[in-house]
Design a protein around this motif. Structure first.
Motif, PDB file in Angstrom:
ATOM      1  N   PHE A  47      -8.556   3.326  -3.648  1.00 23.64           N
ATOM      2  CA  PHE A  47      -7.906   4.623  -3.394  1.00 23.64           C
ATOM      3  C   PHE A  47      -7.988   5.504  -4.646  1.00 23.64           C
ATOM      4  O   PHE A  47      -8.234   6.707  -4.556  1.00 23.64           O
ATOM      5  CB  PHE A  47      -6.450   4.341  -3.009  1.00 23.64           C
ATOM      6  N   LEU A  81       0.819  -1.217   0.000  1.00 20.32           N
ATOM      7  CA  LEU A  81       0.000   0.000   0.000  1.00 20.32           C
ATOM      8  C   LEU A  81       0.852   1.267   0.000  1.00 20.32           C
ATOM      9  O   LEU A  81       0.529   2.228  -0.693  1.00 20.32           O
ATOM     10  CB  LEU A  81      -0.939   0.007   1.217  1.00 20.32           C
ATOM     11  N   GLU A 107      -0.372   6.368   3.329  1.00 21.44           N
ATOM     12  CA  GLU A 107      -0.364   7.709   2.701  1.00 21.44           C
ATOM     13  C   GLU A 107       0.664   8.607   3.376  1.00 21.44           C
ATOM     14  O   GLU A 107       0.801   9.765   3.010  1.00 21.44           O
ATOM     15  CB  GLU A 107      -1.750   8.368   2.842  1.00 21.44           C
ATOM     16  N   SER A 130      -9.654   4.991   0.135  1.00 18.45           N
ATOM     17  CA  SER A 130      -9.146   3.713   0.650  1.00 18.45           C
ATOM     18  C   SER A 130     -10.111   3.076   1.649  1.00 18.45           C
ATOM     19  O   SER A 130     -11.035   3.714   2.147  1.00 18.45           O
ATOM     20  CB  SER A 130      -7.770   3.920   1.276  1.00 18.45           C
ATOM     21  N   TRP A 131      -9.856   1.806   1.921  1.00 17.56           N
ATOM     22  CA  TRP A 131     -10.662   0.965   2.818  1.00 17.56           C
ATOM     23  C   TRP A 131     -10.777   1.621   4.200  1.00 17.56           C
ATOM     24  O   TRP A 131      -9.798   2.042   4.782  1.00 17.56           O
ATOM     25  CB  TRP A 131      -9.961  -0.385   2.922  1.00 17.56           C
ATOM     26  N   PHE A 184       0.225   3.695  -2.989  1.00 21.89           N
ATOM     27  CA  PHE A 184      -0.366   5.017  -2.712  1.00 21.89           C
ATOM     28  C   PHE A 184       0.607   6.139  -3.077  1.00 21.89           C
ATOM     29  O   PHE A 184       0.233   7.102  -3.746  1.00 21.89           O
ATOM     30  CB  PHE A 184      -0.745   5.147  -1.225  1.00 21.89           C
ATOM     31  N   ASN A 217      -7.289  -2.485  -2.642  1.00 27.00           N
ATOM     32  CA  ASN A 217      -7.407  -1.219  -1.909  1.00 27.00           C
ATOM     33  C   ASN A 217      -6.759  -0.067  -2.684  1.00 27.00           C
ATOM     34  O   ASN A 217      -7.218   1.070  -2.605  1.00 27.00           O
ATOM     35  CB  ASN A 217      -6.769  -1.381  -0.521  1.00 27.00           C
ATOM     36  N   ILE A 218      -5.728  -0.372  -3.445  1.00 23.12           N
ATOM     37  CA  ILE A 218      -5.101   0.674  -4.268  1.00 23.12           C
ATOM     38  C   ILE A 218      -6.102   1.137  -5.349  1.00 23.12           C
ATOM     39  O   ILE A 218      -6.225   2.332  -5.623  1.00 23.12           O
ATOM     40  CB  ILE A 218      -3.778   0.176  -4.893  1.00 23.12           C
ATOM     41  N   GLY A 222      -4.805   2.909   5.296  1.00 23.53           N
ATOM     42  CA  GLY A 222      -5.113   4.184   4.659  1.00 23.53           C
ATOM     43  C   GLY A 222      -4.103   5.258   5.040  1.00 23.53           C
ATOM     44  O   GLY A 222      -3.242   5.625   4.248  1.00 23.53           O
TER      45      GLY A 222
END
Lengths: 232, 164
Positions: free
Chosen positions: B25, A56, B135, B30-31, A60, B21-22, B131
């Motif tokens: 996003f 992630l 980030e 996001s989740w 992200f 999840n990406i 999330g």
């Protein structure tokens, strides 16, 4: 990409369904990822959590670098730490986090349904308290800047780092992913050490056992587990 | 089907969830679970207390205005559905109840603390790990510090109860 509210809800439901299925089949639990590592030095769920966070972080920050993605936007502060502190105690006591309460409910677990019910009650009680204190600040009054009077630190993420320093977000993402990977490697090494120790103990027992068995077979009274000597 | 006969490796399961999840996003966000649960609380309170009574509690107009089209709720409904399907197909669905009184008490206190904690922080554990921290949000690091400290204190309490 702009989706209609119905499309958003359908997409969210589909995503949730796959997540629910995968979590149910893998027995992943966020509570166990923290509790088992602390209490039992067992890292099955912790490793999975770290791998997901590495993927992630890279995903992200890569998309943030090119201006894509929907990041979370709200100010954080003392309430963030304090709230998750209470949450951490609660999830260990309840034996489930926000994910596993829903997943366990789907498996027919009434205790999880009870935990969920009281999570809702806790939220409602908090709404009553908030309506008197107005703290932490409501999203509409958040400024993104530090507000020490309200114990708020403001807002910062990979996007703001990129904007302030002019360095692509993925650069910071790679550093964070490397730290997470180092943690993952440390767990693997710890597990390997534990496994080697178990094997060593098992080998020692298996070499000691034939002597013990022969002594017992001859009417000896050597207690199990005590290494026998040739004189026995 | 093998998926319903054997337990899936959590590393594989969570890797797949991370990739999905990406996409979330990129598309909507996001989740997350806590926000959806709060909206359900608001809608339930509206159904039980009525709109007029709820309007007298500012939280439900300034922070979370009850809205059926709030997409985050549907992630939780999806998780419930997906887990139910998984449990039925793998013959793992059956009704389970906590047996001892102290289990009921712990679950009740734990549930209340989770609910208060989520709303105080504006985040849950899912947003923390899946999330905010990926980030590189400042709140992610605050949340992780809080949840680790809380899980440690919770584990000490849990251990004491197990031993006592």
């Amino acid at each position: 990409m702009l989706l209609s509210p119905v499309a958003e809800c359908v997409l969210a439901f589909l995503f949730g369904s796959v997540v629910g299925l995968l979590v149910q089949r893998s027995r992943f639990c966020n509570t166990a990822a923290l509790r088992d590592a602390i209490l039992f030095k067992s890292y099955r769920n912790t490793k999975a959590l770290l791998v997901a966070m590495i993927i992630l972080t890279l995903g992200f920050t890569l998309f943030i670098s090119v201006g894509a993605g929907n990041t979370l936007h709200f100010d954080v502060g003392l309430n963030t730490f304090a709230g998750l502190f209470l949450f951490g105690i609660g999830m260990v006591l309840a034996g489930a986090c926000t994910v596993s309460t829903w997943v366990k409910c789907g498996e027919g677990n009434f205790g999880a349904l009870w935990a969920l019910l009281f999570t809702f009650i806790g939220m409602f009680l908090f709404s009553l308290v908030w309506s008197h204190t107005y703290w932490p600040p409501a999203p509409a009054s958040m400024t993104g800047e530090p507000n020490l009077a309200a114990l708020q630190l403001g807002f910062a993420n990979a996007e703001t780092l990129q904007a302030k320093l002019g360095i692509p977000a993925i650069f910071f993402g790679i550093i964070q992913a490397a730290v997470l990977f180092a943690l993952y490697r440390a767990i693997l090494r710890k597990e390997a050490r534990g496994k080697a120790m178990h094997e060593k103990i098992a080998r020692e027992h298996s070499t000691a056992r034939p002597v013990l068995v022969s002594s017992a077979g001859a009417g000896g009274t050597v207690p199990q587990g005590v290494p026998a000597t040739p004189a026995d | 089907m093998d998926l319903f006969r054997k337990t899936l490796d959590p590393v594989i399961a969570l890797s797949a969830i991370a990739v999905l999840n990406i996409f979330m996003f990129l598309l909507i966000g996001s989740w997350t679970v806590g926000g959806g649960e709060t909206m359900m609380t608001g809608l339930a309170a509206q159904a039980v207390l009525g709109e007029e009574t709820l309007a007298r509690i500012p939280f439900w107009s300034l922070v979370f205005e009850p809205d059926w089209a709030y997409w985050k709720m549907y992630i939780s409904f999806g998780m419930l559905f997906g887990a139910f399907v998984g449990a039925v197909l793998s013959k793992e669905f059956y009704l389970r109840f906590p047996r001892r009184l102290n289990e009921w008490v712990l679950i009740t206190i734990g549930g209340l603390l989770m609910g208060v904690g989520i709303r105080l922080a504006f985040v849950c554990n899912v947003s923390t790990f899946f999330g905010m921290t990926p980030e590189m949000n400042l709140g992610g690091y605050l949340s992780i510090s809080g949840i680790l400290a809380g899980a440690w204190v919770g584990s000490l309490i849990y251990k004491r109860i197990l031993e006592g």
